[in-house]
Design a protein around this motif. Structure first.
Motif, PDB file in Angstrom:
ATOM      1  N   ILE A  20      41.305  54.635  31.470  1.00 15.18           N
ATOM      2  CA  ILE A  20      42.334  53.599  31.653  1.00 15.18           C
ATOM      3  C   ILE A  20      43.261  53.674  30.451  1.00 15.18           C
ATOM      4  CG2 ILE A  20      42.781  51.125  31.902  1.00 15.18           C
ATOM      5  CD1 ILE A  20      41.231  52.127  34.253  1.00 15.18           C
ATOM      6  N   ARG A  23      35.416  53.172  42.186  1.00 13.92           N
ATOM      7  CA  ARG A  23      34.843  53.750  43.417  1.00 13.92           C
ATOM      8  C   ARG A  23      35.889  54.609  44.083  1.00 13.92           C
ATOM      9  NH1 ARG A  23      29.936  52.011  45.036  1.00 13.92           N
ATOM     10  NH2 ARG A  23      29.180  50.157  43.953  1.00 13.92           N
ATOM     11  N   ASN A  24      35.470  55.808  44.496  1.00 14.94           N
ATOM     12  CA  ASN A  24      36.418  56.680  45.186  1.00 14.94           C
ATOM     13  C   ASN A  24      36.502  56.288  46.667  1.00 14.94           C
ATOM     14  OD1 ASN A  24      34.270  57.833  46.542  1.00 14.94           O
ATOM     15  ND2 ASN A  24      34.235  59.697  45.281  1.00 14.94           N
ATOM     16  N   ALA A  25      37.302  57.046  47.407  1.00 16.05           N
ATOM     17  CA  ALA A  25      37.538  56.701  48.810  1.00 16.05           C
ATOM     18  C   ALA A  25      36.264  56.743  49.645  1.00 16.05           C
ATOM     19  CB  ALA A  25      38.585  57.637  49.387  1.00 16.05           C
ATOM     20  N   GLN A  43      40.893  62.115  32.332  1.00 13.72           N
ATOM     21  CA  GLN A  43      39.816  62.042  33.302  1.00 13.72           C
ATOM     22  C   GLN A  43      38.558  62.800  32.858  1.00 13.72           C
ATOM     23  OE1 GLN A  43      39.312  60.089  35.561  1.00 13.72           O
ATOM     24  NE2 GLN A  43      37.547  60.994  36.585  1.00 13.72           N
ATOM     25  N   GLU A  79      45.515  56.306  33.233  1.00  9.53           N
ATOM     26  CA  GLU A  79      45.236  57.657  33.722  1.00  9.53           C
ATOM     27  C   GLU A  79      45.588  58.698  32.660  1.00  9.53           C
ATOM     28  OE1 GLU A  79      46.433  58.253  38.039  1.00  9.53           O
ATOM     29  OE2 GLU A  79      47.564  56.461  37.521  1.00  9.53           O
ATOM     30  N   GLU A  86      41.298  49.631  45.545  1.00 12.45           N
ATOM     31  CA  GLU A  86      40.753  50.099  44.266  1.00 12.45           C
ATOM     32  C   GLU A  86      41.885  50.504  43.326  1.00 12.45           C
ATOM     33  OE1 GLU A  86      38.002  49.630  43.171  1.00 12.45           O
ATOM     34  OE2 GLU A  86      37.323  51.169  41.778  1.00 12.45           O
ATOM     35  N   TYR A  87      42.921  51.097  43.879  1.00 10.62           N
ATOM     36  CA  TYR A  87      44.074  51.505  43.077  1.00 10.62           C
ATOM     37  C   TYR A  87      44.703  50.278  42.412  1.00 10.62           C
ATOM     38  CZ  TYR A  87      48.462  53.777  41.802  1.00 10.62           C
ATOM     39  OH  TYR A  87      49.530  54.270  41.103  1.00 10.62           O
ATOM     40  N   MET A 102      45.745  55.768  51.500  1.00  8.73           N
ATOM     41  CA  MET A 102      44.969  56.209  50.336  1.00  8.73           C
ATOM     42  C   MET A 102      45.892  56.521  49.158  1.00  8.73           C
ATOM     43  SD  MET A 102      41.722  56.275  50.880  1.00  8.73           S
ATOM     44  CE  MET A 102      40.728  55.946  52.326  1.00  8.73           C
ATOM     45  N   PHE A 154      34.861  43.906  36.206  1.00  8.95           N
ATOM     46  CA  PHE A 154      35.059  45.296  35.775  1.00  8.95           C
ATOM     47  C   PHE A 154      33.918  45.715  34.859  1.00  8.95           C
ATOM     48  CE2 PHE A 154      39.518  44.225  36.667  1.00  8.95           C
ATOM     49  CZ  PHE A 154      39.899  45.341  37.407  1.00  8.95           C
ATOM     50  N   ARG A 171      43.283  47.436  41.860  1.00 12.40           N
ATOM     51  CA  ARG A 171      42.307  46.889  40.906  1.00 12.40           C
ATOM     52  C   ARG A 171      42.407  47.631  39.560  1.00 12.40           C
ATOM     53  NH1 ARG A 171      36.562  46.286  39.746  1.00 12.40           N
ATOM     54  NH2 ARG A 171      36.295  48.532  39.906  1.00 12.40           N
ATOM     55  N   LEU A 172      42.485  48.962  39.634  1.00 17.80           N
ATOM     56  CA  LEU A 172      42.545  49.752  38.397  1.00 17.80           C
ATOM     57  C   LEU A 172      43.876  49.546  37.668  1.00 17.80           C
ATOM     58  CD1 LEU A 172      40.816  52.990  39.725  1.00 17.80           C
ATOM     59  CD2 LEU A 172      39.908  51.421  38.008  1.00 17.80           C
ATOM     60  N   LYS A 173      44.933  49.395  38.432  1.00 15.58           N
ATOM     61  CA  LYS A 173      46.231  49.122  37.809  1.00 15.58           C
ATOM     62  C   LYS A 173      46.217  47.758  37.095  1.00 15.58           C
ATOM     63  CE  LYS A 173      48.842  52.664  38.438  1.00 15.58           C
ATOM     64  NZ  LYS A 173      49.339  53.411  37.264  1.00 15.58           N
ATOM     65  N   LEU A 216      43.544  46.436  35.805  1.00 14.34           N
ATOM     66  CA  LEU A 216      42.750  46.655  34.587  1.00 14.34           C
ATOM     67  C   LEU A 216      43.620  47.292  33.498  1.00 14.34           C
ATOM     68  CD1 LEU A 216      40.062  46.627  33.077  1.00 14.34           C
ATOM     69  CD2 LEU A 216      39.472  48.786  34.173  1.00 14.34           C
ATOM     70  N   GLU A 217      44.469  48.233  33.893  1.00 12.39           N
ATOM     71  CA  GLU A 217      45.390  48.862  32.938  1.00 12.39           C
ATOM     72  C   GLU A 217      46.195  47.799  32.194  1.00 12.39           C
ATOM     73  OE1 GLU A 217      48.284  51.727  34.331  1.00 12.39           O
ATOM     74  OE2 GLU A 217      46.690  53.059  34.990  1.00 12.39           O
ATOM     75  N   THR A 224      41.645  61.327  41.516  1.00 15.71           N
ATOM     76  CA  THR A 224      40.567  61.023  42.471  1.00 15.71           C
ATOM     77  C   THR A 224      41.113  60.126  43.584  1.00 15.71           C
ATOM     78  OG1 THR A 224      38.958  61.133  40.679  1.00 15.71           O
ATOM     79  CG2 THR A 224      38.249  60.031  42.709  1.00 15.71           C
ATOM     80  N   LYS A 225      40.738  60.476  44.817  1.00 13.89           N
ATOM     81  CA  LYS A 225      41.218  59.691  45.959  1.00 13.89           C
ATOM     82  C   LYS A 225      40.519  58.329  45.975  1.00 13.89           C
ATOM     83  CE  LYS A 225      42.329  61.488  50.400  1.00 13.89           C
ATOM     84  NZ  LYS A 225      41.841  62.055  51.664  1.00 13.89           N
ATOM     85  N   VAL A 226      41.301  57.273  45.962  1.00 13.82           N
ATOM     86  CA  VAL A 226      40.725  55.922  45.998  1.00 13.82           C
ATOM     87  C   VAL A 226      41.443  55.095  47.073  1.00 13.82           C
ATOM     88  CG1 VAL A 226      40.036  55.870  43.556  1.00 13.82           C
ATOM     89  CG2 VAL A 226      42.318  55.108  44.190  1.00 13.82           C
ATOM     90  N   THR A 227      40.815  54.009  47.463  1.00 15.88           N
ATOM     91  CA  THR A 227      41.478  53.122  48.432  1.00 15.88           C
ATOM     92  C   THR A 227      42.628  52.392  47.748  1.00 15.88           C
ATOM     93  OG1 THR A 227      40.045  51.289  47.871  1.00 15.88           O
ATOM     94  CG2 THR A 227      39.304  52.717  49.661  1.00 15.88           C
ATOM     95  N   TYR A 237      45.832  58.019  44.782  1.00 18.14           N
ATOM     96  CA  TYR A 237      45.074  58.818  43.811  1.00 18.14           C
ATOM     97  C   TYR A 237      45.135  58.137  42.452  1.00 18.14           C
ATOM     98  CZ  TYR A 237      44.552  62.584  47.118  1.00 18.14           C
ATOM     99  OH  TYR A 237      44.188  63.330  48.208  1.00 18.14           O
ATOM    100  N   TYR A 238      43.981  57.990  41.811  1.00 12.22           N
ATOM    101  CA  TYR A 238      43.949  57.497  40.436  1.00 12.22           C
ATOM    102  C   TYR A 238      43.256  58.552  39.606  1.00 12.22           C
ATOM    103  CZ  TYR A 238      43.938  54.285  36.533  1.00 12.22           C
ATOM    104  OH  TYR A 238      44.195  53.707  35.301  1.00 12.22           O
ATOM    105  N   ASN A 239      43.971  59.057  38.615  1.00 11.75           N
ATOM    106  CA  ASN A 239      43.423  60.119  37.764  1.00 11.75           C
ATOM    107  C   ASN A 239      42.972  61.324  38.589  1.00 11.75           C
ATOM    108  OD1 ASN A 239      43.446  60.268  35.003  1.00 11.75           O
ATOM    109  ND2 ASN A 239      41.761  58.836  34.716  1.00 11.75           N
TER     110      ASN A 239
END
Lengths: 287, 82
Positions: free
Chosen positions: B57, B46-48, B62, B59, A13-14, A1, B26, A16-18, A20-21, A7-10, A3-5
């Motif tokens: 975006i 989506r969170n865990a 928040q 970070e 997902e981490y 696991m 997205f 994916r968000l990176k 997007l960044e 919040t715990k994410v998989t 953390y993004y911002n």
């Protein structure tokens, strides 16, 4: 696991968000209405592709970070951040920041100057659709008729007549943080003395960015230039007849439409012999 | 990547122009404020536990992202139902 911002994410997902960044960062540097140099943010820079007569548009930090081996010997990001802004020196004396946003063309290749090596070896272009400058007007004292000491400042947007975009001569430098290894490309634009129009607008300093014609822009990037030629192009002054300009609202920097024209009835037109002052849009529409 | 035509939201005395970013896979918006606040990009993630949340975006913003993301969601659902 991960953390993004906070919040715990998989992990998926981490990632994916990176991703997007990255997409967003690459997009944003091309899509800014106003870039304030004193934010030291990224801006769109044209530079040659190494070994080819071709160009690439890349994000670079506006605010030249000199090689750590030369004055002011910035080796870490912390030193850069502190040195760029007004701060107290080790003796407790308050000193101005060294922002290195603009390279004065008259001294650009002078021996010992911080920009010399970059001017000779790493030239680039800033892409601009217009720049902003303030004209200082000193109102008259109603009693004595003498000009007041504090000027009223009127913002102008200055462009290249008939062109949506134009190029400003620049120089760039790669720099690495000695602590973190972070590598940054940074750039400074060159400035020259103001022409009849831009000098009247920037009447406190009489300077303008080195706006280049297409041929000069190409030569600046790809020419095998002598020191003298570097100096000549960096000092090129676009003729005043090629300059477009109009006034903006004083709060344009925080406006949704920072490019929108604003008319000041009390502001005298620029004193340009033989030239008609451009009428504000609102007035044009009346006739 | 491109942007769709913006819509406007009002919060207290601040107007926000909201641009939907057209990026495959997205849901993200760019928010431009009428105040000097720097623009913000918010995205649905989506969170865990597989629950959807709004994030900034990159970070670092928040709280703003959560509040403004929810505001965007309210606006869009009202628009959909009207």
């Amino acid at each position: 696991m991960c953390y993004y911002n906070g919040t715990k994410v998989t992990r998926d997902e981490y990632i994916r968000l990176k991703h997007l960044e990255k997409l967003v960062a690459n997009y944003q540097f091309m899509d800014r209405d106003v870039i304030n140099g004193f934010d030291f943010g990224v801006t769109a820079i044209v530079k040659p592709v190494e070994g080819k007569e071709d160009i690439e548009i890349v994000p670079m930090e506006w605010g030249f970070i000199p090689d750590p081996g030369v004055w002011p010997f910035w080796e870490t990001r912390e030193q850069v951040n502190q040195g760029r802004r007004p701060h107290k020196d080790p003796r407790g004396k308050f000193v101005d920041g060294l922002n290195f946003l603009n390279a004065v063309s008259e001294e650009i290749v002078k021996k010992g100057k911080v920009y010399r090596t970059a001017a000779l070896n790493r030239r680039c272009l800033f892409i601009s659709s217009g720049y902003y400058e303030w004209r200082h007007i000193f109102p008259l004292n109603k009693r004595t008729g003498e000009p007041l000491k504090t000027a009223k400042k009127y913002p102008y947007r200055v462009g290249y007549k008939g062109r949506d975009y134009f190029f400003i001569a620049g120089i760039w430098q790669e720099w690495s943080d000695a602590e973190t290894g972070e590598t940054v490309n940074s750039a400074a634009l060159t400035t020259t003395s103001g022409n009849l129009v831009t000098g009247h607008i920037h009447n406190s300093k009489n300077r303008m960015p080195t706006m280049l014609t297409e041929d000069l822009a190409w030569e600046w990037l790809f020419g095998n230039l002598s020191e003298q030629r570097v100096q000549e192009i960096a000092s090129f002054q676009l003729p005043w007849e090629d300059i477009s300009y109009y006034t903006l609202a004083k709060d344009f920097l925080s406006s949704h439409e920072p490019w929108k024209e604003h008319f000041y009835p009390e502001l005298p037109p620029l004193d340009i012999p033989g030239a008609e002052a451009p009428a504000p849009q609102g007035q044009m529409e009346l006739f | 990547m491109s942007e769709r035509k913006p819509f406007e939201l009002q919060l207290n005395s601040v107007t926000m122009k909201v641009y939907e970013l057209d990026i495959p896979k997205f849901t993200a918006y760019r928010i431009v404020f009428s105040s000097p606040r720097p623009q913000l990009i918010v995205a649905r993630a989506r969170n865990a536990d597989k629950k959807v949340f709004w994030t900034s975006i990159p970070e670092g913003r928040q709280k703003e992202a959560e509040a403004l993301g929810n505001l965007i969601e309210d606006y869009l659902s009202k628009k959909e139902n009207s």
